[in-house]
Motif scaffolding. Structure first.
Motif, PDB file in Angstrom:
ATOM      1  N   PHE A   3      -9.220  -8.607 -36.744  1.00 19.41           N
ATOM      2  CA  PHE A   3     -10.442  -8.206 -36.041  1.00 19.41           C
ATOM      3  C   PHE A   3     -10.664  -9.048 -34.796  1.00 19.41           C
ATOM      4  O   PHE A   3     -10.931  -8.528 -33.710  1.00 19.41           O
ATOM      5  CB  PHE A   3     -11.645  -8.327 -36.976  1.00 19.41           C
ATOM      6  CG  PHE A   3     -12.948  -7.983 -36.304  1.00 19.41           C
ATOM      7  CD1 PHE A   3     -13.311  -6.666 -36.093  1.00 19.41           C
ATOM      8  CD2 PHE A   3     -13.806  -8.989 -35.868  1.00 19.41           C
ATOM      9  CE1 PHE A   3     -14.505  -6.344 -35.460  1.00 19.41           C
ATOM     10  CE2 PHE A   3     -14.996  -8.681 -35.233  1.00 19.41           C
ATOM     11  CZ  PHE A   3     -15.348  -7.354 -35.032  1.00 19.41           C
ATOM     12  N   VAL A   4     -10.558 -10.365 -34.934  1.00 21.44           N
ATOM     13  CA  VAL A   4     -10.836 -11.252 -33.798  1.00 21.44           C
ATOM     14  C   VAL A   4      -9.807 -11.049 -32.686  1.00 21.44           C
ATOM     15  O   VAL A   4     -10.159 -10.901 -31.516  1.00 21.44           O
ATOM     16  CB  VAL A   4     -10.855 -12.727 -34.257  1.00 21.44           C
ATOM     17  CG1 VAL A   4     -10.920 -13.651 -33.051  1.00 21.44           C
ATOM     18  CG2 VAL A   4     -12.048 -12.975 -35.177  1.00 21.44           C
ATOM     19  N   LEU A   5      -8.516 -11.023 -33.048  1.00 18.19           N
ATOM     20  CA  LEU A   5      -7.488 -10.913 -32.019  1.00 18.19           C
ATOM     21  C   LEU A   5      -7.511  -9.560 -31.318  1.00 18.19           C
ATOM     22  O   LEU A   5      -7.386  -9.484 -30.093  1.00 18.19           O
ATOM     23  CB  LEU A   5      -6.105 -11.156 -32.634  1.00 18.19           C
ATOM     24  CG  LEU A   5      -5.822 -12.590 -33.101  1.00 18.19           C
ATOM     25  CD1 LEU A   5      -4.393 -12.702 -33.642  1.00 18.19           C
ATOM     26  CD2 LEU A   5      -6.028 -13.590 -31.963  1.00 18.19           C
ATOM     27  N   LYS A   7       3.334  -8.697 -41.065  1.00 16.70           N
ATOM     28  CA  LYS A   7       3.143  -7.319 -41.496  1.00 16.70           C
ATOM     29  C   LYS A   7       3.717  -6.381 -40.442  1.00 16.70           C
ATOM     30  O   LYS A   7       3.992  -6.767 -39.304  1.00 16.70           O
ATOM     31  CB  LYS A   7       1.647  -7.006 -41.674  1.00 16.70           C
ATOM     32  CG  LYS A   7       0.886  -7.954 -42.586  1.00 16.70           C
ATOM     33  CD  LYS A   7       1.163  -7.654 -44.046  1.00 16.70           C
ATOM     34  CE  LYS A   7       0.276  -8.515 -44.959  1.00 16.70           C
ATOM     35  NZ  LYS A   7       0.524  -8.252 -46.391  1.00 16.70           N
ATOM     36  N   SER A   8       3.858  -5.111 -40.815  1.00 14.08           N
ATOM     37  CA  SER A   8       4.272  -4.108 -39.849  1.00 14.08           C
ATOM     38  C   SER A   8       3.103  -3.783 -38.927  1.00 14.08           C
ATOM     39  O   SER A   8       1.942  -4.128 -39.214  1.00 14.08           O
ATOM     40  CB  SER A   8       4.734  -2.834 -40.562  1.00 14.08           C
ATOM     41  OG  SER A   8       3.624  -2.211 -41.199  1.00 14.08           O
ATOM     42  N   THR A   9       3.389  -3.097 -37.824  1.00 11.48           N
ATOM     43  CA  THR A   9       2.327  -2.710 -36.892  1.00 11.48           C
ATOM     44  C   THR A   9       1.309  -1.805 -37.580  1.00 11.48           C
ATOM     45  O   THR A   9       0.095  -1.978 -37.414  1.00 11.48           O
ATOM     46  CB  THR A   9       2.923  -1.990 -35.672  1.00 11.48           C
ATOM     47  OG1 THR A   9       3.833  -2.872 -35.007  1.00 11.48           O
ATOM     48  CG2 THR A   9       1.830  -1.566 -34.696  1.00 11.48           C
ATOM     49  N   ASP A  10       1.780  -0.849 -38.346  1.00  6.56           N
ATOM     50  CA  ASP A  10       0.872   0.074 -39.048  1.00  6.56           C
ATOM     51  C   ASP A  10       0.000  -0.674 -40.051  1.00  6.56           C
ATOM     52  O   ASP A  10      -1.194  -0.392 -40.183  1.00  6.56           O
ATOM     53  CB  ASP A  10       1.667   1.163 -39.765  1.00  6.56           C
ATOM     54  CG  ASP A  10       2.268   2.185 -38.806  1.00  6.56           C
ATOM     55  OD1 ASP A  10       1.787   2.249 -37.649  1.00  6.56           O
ATOM     56  OD2 ASP A  10       3.201   2.892 -39.207  1.00  6.56           O
ATOM     57  N   LYS A  15      -2.700  -2.459 -38.212  1.00  3.54           N
ATOM     58  CA  LYS A  15      -3.746  -1.525 -37.793  1.00  3.54           C
ATOM     59  C   LYS A  15      -4.690  -1.215 -38.947  1.00  3.54           C
ATOM     60  O   LYS A  15      -5.915  -1.146 -38.766  1.00  3.54           O
ATOM     61  CB  LYS A  15      -3.115  -0.224 -37.288  1.00  3.54           C
ATOM     62  CG  LYS A  15      -2.439  -0.343 -35.933  1.00  3.54           C
ATOM     63  CD  LYS A  15      -1.861   1.000 -35.508  1.00  3.54           C
ATOM     64  CE  LYS A  15      -1.196   0.899 -34.140  1.00  3.54           C
ATOM     65  NZ  LYS A  15      -0.597   2.197 -33.738  1.00  3.54           N
ATOM     66  N   MET A  16      -4.141  -1.027 -40.140  1.00  2.00           N
ATOM     67  CA  MET A  16      -4.973  -0.734 -41.306  1.00  2.00           C
ATOM     68  C   MET A  16      -5.876  -1.917 -41.640  1.00  2.00           C
ATOM     69  O   MET A  16      -7.051  -1.744 -41.972  1.00  2.00           O
ATOM     70  CB  MET A  16      -4.083  -0.392 -42.503  1.00  2.00           C
ATOM     71  CG  MET A  16      -3.336   0.936 -42.368  1.00  2.00           C
ATOM     72  SD  MET A  16      -2.287   1.302 -43.805  1.00  2.00           S
ATOM     73  CE  MET A  16      -3.529   1.421 -45.090  1.00  2.00           C
ATOM     74  N   ILE A  17      -5.323  -3.121 -41.542  1.00  2.00           N
ATOM     75  CA  ILE A  17      -6.127  -4.322 -41.815  1.00  2.00           C
ATOM     76  C   ILE A  17      -7.252  -4.448 -40.800  1.00  2.00           C
ATOM     77  O   ILE A  17      -8.406  -4.737 -41.142  1.00  2.00           O
ATOM     78  CB  ILE A  17      -5.233  -5.581 -41.791  1.00  2.00           C
ATOM     79  CG1 ILE A  17      -4.254  -5.543 -42.968  1.00  2.00           C
ATOM     80  CG2 ILE A  17      -6.084  -6.848 -41.842  1.00  2.00           C
ATOM     81  CD1 ILE A  17      -3.196  -6.622 -42.906  1.00  2.00           C
ATOM     82  N   GLY A  18      -6.938  -4.220 -39.511  1.00  4.85           N
ATOM     83  CA  GLY A  18      -7.956  -4.282 -38.469  1.00  4.85           C
ATOM     84  C   GLY A  18      -9.031  -3.236 -38.651  1.00  4.85           C
ATOM     85  O   GLY A  18     -10.223  -3.495 -38.455  1.00  4.85           O
ATOM     86  N   ILE A  23      -0.077  -8.754 -33.558  1.00  6.67           N
ATOM     87  CA  ILE A  23      -0.864  -9.209 -34.714  1.00  6.67           C
ATOM     88  C   ILE A  23      -0.043  -9.078 -35.989  1.00  6.67           C
ATOM     89  O   ILE A  23      -0.060  -9.945 -36.864  1.00  6.67           O
ATOM     90  CB  ILE A  23      -2.178  -8.408 -34.817  1.00  6.67           C
ATOM     91  CG1 ILE A  23      -3.052  -8.680 -33.587  1.00  6.67           C
ATOM     92  CG2 ILE A  23      -2.926  -8.756 -36.099  1.00  6.67           C
ATOM     93  CD1 ILE A  23      -4.298  -7.829 -33.523  1.00  6.67           C
ATOM     94  N   GLY A  24       0.701  -7.965 -36.087  1.00  3.06           N
ATOM     95  CA  GLY A  24       1.564  -7.766 -37.251  1.00  3.06           C
ATOM     96  C   GLY A  24       2.599  -8.867 -37.372  1.00  3.06           C
ATOM     97  O   GLY A  24       2.897  -9.346 -38.482  1.00  3.06           O
TER      98      GLY A  24
END
Length: 215
Positions: free
Chosen positions: A53-55, A72-75, A78-81, A66-67
């Protein structure tokens, strides 16, 4: 208004606590605390959600980077964000709804104590339902005009009264001049209008509720 059969346990499990919401002038002083409030919200996130979220939302870092940071993978990043963003927005909506609820309840009491019939109609939903739990049973009044007419009884309010939280929702409580509980009022607010009011004035039921002390 007409009598109705009792509705069982509807008021038996009320939790009534003092509402220590700050006064308007104190709210101005608290405006500078928005950054701290955000930190408190962020602290409720998991470490991965907080990083994502912050980044991304604050510093626009791409999710593929971020991944990599999270392993983690990019997808997945995205899900975490997205999950973190939903939590932050939900917390913000709850805080806004609570403030809005208080404003509506305060407007109701100001209008009721002042006997301002027109102001009462503005804050009441046209189909508002007033339910009063009395020693003789349940009495229900329907419609803004009828409820506003009855609400003017607050204009002669005596004794002590204070805002309270009823099951976590802003409400109101009154005491007789001798300190005995007079009433507990719970409000339902939808779209800046009061859609339901529940009042407990039955001394037996009031005695069964753990109530705050009068101010």
């Amino acid at each position: 208004a007409h009598p109705e059969t009792p509705y069982g346990q509807e008021f038996s499990d009320l939790v009534v606590t003092p509402d220590d919401d700050p006064a308007p002038d104190e709210q101005v002083a608290l405006a500078d605390s928005v950054g701290l409030a955000l930190l408190i919200v962020l602290d409720s996130l998991t470490p991965s959600e907080r990083v994502a979220f912050v980044l991304h939302d604050m510093f626009a870092v791409p999710f593929h980077e971020i991944g990599h940071i999270l392993g983690k993978s990019t997808d997945a990043a995205k899900m975490i964000g997205s999950r973190a963003r939903r939590k932050v927005r939900a917390t913000d909506r709850q805080g806004y709804a609570g403030r809005q609820h208080r404003e509506v309840v305060r407007a109701f009491h100001h209008a009721a104590r002042g006997g301002d019939f027109e102001a009462l109609l503005r804050v009441l939903d046209p189909n508002v339902k007033l339910t009063v739990d009395t020693p003789d049973g349940i009495v229900v009044t329907l419609g803004a005009t009828e409820v506003a007419a009855g609400a003017r009884m607050f204009s002669g309010e005596v004794g002590r009264h204070r805002p309270v939280l009823v099951n976590g929702i802003p409400g109101h409580m009154s005491w007789h001049p001798d300190g005995k509980p007079l009433s507990v009022i719970a409000f339902t607010v939808t779209a800046k209008r009061i859609t339901a009011i529940h009042i407990v004035v039955d001394p037996v039921k009031l005695a069964a509720i753990h109530l705050p002390d009068p101010v």
